[in-house]
Enzyme design. Structure first.
Site, mmCIF file in Angstrom:
data_model
loop_
_atom_site.group_PDB
_atom_site.id
_atom_site.type_symbol
_atom_site.label_atom_id
_atom_site.label_comp_id
_atom_site.label_asym_id
_atom_site.label_seq_id
_atom_site.Cartn_x
_atom_site.Cartn_y
_atom_site.Cartn_z
ATOM 1 N N GLU A 14 -10.501 7.316 4.003
ATOM 2 C CA GLU A 14 -11.163 6.395 4.918
ATOM 3 C C GLU A 14 -10.247 5.179 5.073
ATOM 4 O OE1 GLU A 14 -11.764 6.464 1.717
ATOM 5 O OE2 GLU A 14 -11.385 4.353 1.222
ATOM 6 N N SER A 69 1.669 -9.760 -1.005
ATOM 7 C CA SER A 69 1.357 -8.338 -0.854
ATOM 8 C C SER A 69 1.691 -7.752 0.511
ATOM 9 C CB SER A 69 -0.128 -8.100 -1.164
ATOM 10 O OG SER A 69 -0.946 -8.939 -0.373
ATOM 11 N N LYS A 96 0.805 -1.233 0.000
ATOM 12 C CA LYS A 96 0.000 0.000 0.000
ATOM 13 C C LYS A 96 0.834 1.278 0.000
ATOM 14 C CE LYS A 96 -4.519 -1.403 1.583
ATOM 15 N NZ LYS A 96 -4.360 -2.855 1.887
HETATM 16 C C1 LIG Z 1 -5.189 -3.932 1.535
HETATM 17 C C2 LIG Z 1 -4.466 -5.173 1.253
HETATM 18 C C3 LIG Z 1 -4.823 -6.003 0.161
HETATM 19 C C4 LIG Z 1 -6.008 -5.748 -0.721
HETATM 20 O O1 LIG Z 1 -5.917 -4.596 -1.504
HETATM 21 P P1 LIG Z 1 -5.732 -4.661 -3.089
HETATM 22 O O2 LIG Z 1 -6.046 -3.278 -3.508
HETATM 23 O O3 LIG Z 1 -6.690 -5.674 -3.624
HETATM 24 O O4 LIG Z 1 -4.329 -5.049 -3.346
HETATM 25 C C5 LIG Z 1 -4.054 -7.131 -0.087
HETATM 26 N N1 LIG Z 1 -3.004 -7.452 0.697
HETATM 27 C C6 LIG Z 1 -2.635 -6.693 1.752
HETATM 28 C C7 LIG Z 1 -1.460 -7.110 2.568
HETATM 29 C C8 LIG Z 1 -3.354 -5.526 2.068
HETATM 30 O O5 LIG Z 1 -2.989 -4.786 3.120
#
Ligand SMILES: *Cc1c(COP(=O)(O)O)cnc(C)c1O
Length: 403
Positions: free
Chosen positions: A118, A383, A96
């Site tokens: 938000e 992610s 993010k």
């Molecule tokens: C917020 C989040 C997501 C989901 O958000 P996307 O916009 O779909 O990538 C996925 N993995 C993690 C670790 C997150 O914090």
């Protein structure tokens, strides 16, 4: 790497990916979005902006993040090789920050003083508060009362980082009400503030802008993978909530003969309200200012959704995912809560990496298909890291078994 032709072509100047995307907002918001769009178009070409973003990524975020070959899991499954793009090693522990730093830098260039957004589980709020501290901007995060109670550690983080957390007590006191409240605050002062959306969703230009900021993940990954293995992966996979981490890694391979698979949360099952798999079960509709594929209740309103991963808990999906899926360029899979938790423990115990439950969905898909794909290579976008999830997981599932 030069920008792949696809990325230059999509979206069109009105923010459309085929019939998906666009901007469905009241006049007052439309004007503000237009201003952001024009500023972004100008700034994205500006070498000072590009150089500054590059410096931030290297010296503050710790980019490039590595690709790791999951040797123990690969050996144990005896099929395809499993590789992980380590976005969990990005500063603040998830992808993010890639778009939050970009959005905050844009705000700075536009002369804004305040970032407003938000947050649901608090992940976007923490990343944005981090970016605000870096740039010396004010930060105001709107969060439902229910989420504030549930996600206490992230609320504490945001406050330590200097953000103001606004508690929202309307309606169900969760994400939807927080969005309304944040937009209201933004419209009171669009001259000095900017609304920073947390995924490839919302009205144009956010789906494009957030994708462009996340594309660094895919560009790095393509180069690293080639260097590491001498070829491209056969399959690239990522979890899809709003879809930003997935669009980030897909961007690097979009013009290649590589299979791209978005993994949605199947939650407790396929009944409406039990999952948040918008592309798998949804239909066309407008929500939060853009046209996409969404999950609707019997009245056509956004449906209640469930996932064990709060970051995937969203009844729509970024318009670019809707488009790429509709033309067959991407595939979609769905992974249940249970399968995701199993993958969470597998990666922890077999490789020494505790993944976010969101990312565990993409990993679970790779673990599921790998045994049948000997000789192939699968790249998973990891992610985020799972530190935020450990109390919840242990309370609900104990300490787990590897398989
Ligand atoms: C917020 C989040 C997501 C989901 O958000 P996307 O916009 O779909 O990538 C996925 N993995 C993690 C670790 C997150 O914090």
């Amino acid at each position: 790497m030069p920008t792949p032709p696809y990325l230059k072509q999509f979206p069109d100047e009105n923010g459309y990916f085929g019939k998906f995307g666009g901007s469905f907002v009241p006049e007052s918001i439309a004007k503000a979005m237009q201003e952001i769009n024009e500023a972004y178009d100008l700034i994205a070409q500006n070498s000072d902006f590009i150089a500054e973003l590059r410096k931030i990524r290297e010296t503050f975020q710790g980019r490039p993040t590595p690709i790791y070959f999951a040797h123990n899991l690969t050996r144990e499954l005896g099929g395809a090789g499993i590789y992980l793009k380590r976005e969990d090693l990005n500063h603040t522990g998830a992808h993010k920050l890639n778009h939050c730093m970009g959005e905050a830098l844009l705000a700075k260039f536009m002369g804004k003083k305040k970032l407003i957004a938000e947050t649901g589980a608090g992940q976007h709020g923490v990343a944005l508060a981090t970016a605000a501290a870096y740039f010396g901007l004010e930060c105001e995060i709107h969060m439902g009362e229910v989420d504030i109670a549930k996600e206490h550690p992230n609320v504490v983080r945001m406050k330590i980082l200097g953000a103001k957390v606004v508690s929202v007590s309307a309606g169900a006191k969760t994400l939807k009400e927080a969005v309304d409240s944040a937009f209201e605050a933004y419209l009171k002062d669009p001259v000095n503030s900017i609304y920073a959306i947390g995924s490839v969703v919302g009205p144009h230009p956010f789906p494009k802008m957030v994708r462009d900021f996340q594309a660094v993940v895919g560009f790095e990954a393509r180069e690293q993978f080639m260097k590491m293995t001498g070829e491209l992966p056969d399959i690239v996979t990522a979890c899809v909530g709003g879809g930003s981490n997935a669009m980030g890694i897909f961007s690097g391979f979009i013009d290649d003969a590589v299979e791209l698979v978005g993994v949605e949360p199947l939650g407790r099952g396929s009944g409406l309200g039990e999952h948040a798999a918008s592309l798998s079960f949804g239909s066309e509709g407008v929500m939060h200012g853009f046209n996409s594929i969404m999950l609707k209740d019997s009245k056509g309103e956004p449906a209640a959704v469930h996932s064990v991963a709060s970051g995937l808990d969203y009844p729509s999906v970024g318009p670019e995912h809707a488009y790429l899926h509709s033309i067959g360029r991407t595939k979609v899979a769905a992974i249940s809560d249970e399968e995701a938790i199993k993958a969470f423990f597998a990666l922890s115990k077999k490789e020494g990496i505790i993944p976010a439950i969101e990312s565990s969905h993409a990993l679970a898909y790779a673990l599921k298909i790998a045994p049948e794909l000997k000789g192939k290579k699968i790249l998973v976008n990891l992610s985020g890291r799972g530190d935020k999830d450990i109390d919840f997981v242990v309370e609900k599932y104990g300490y787990g078994e590897a398989f």
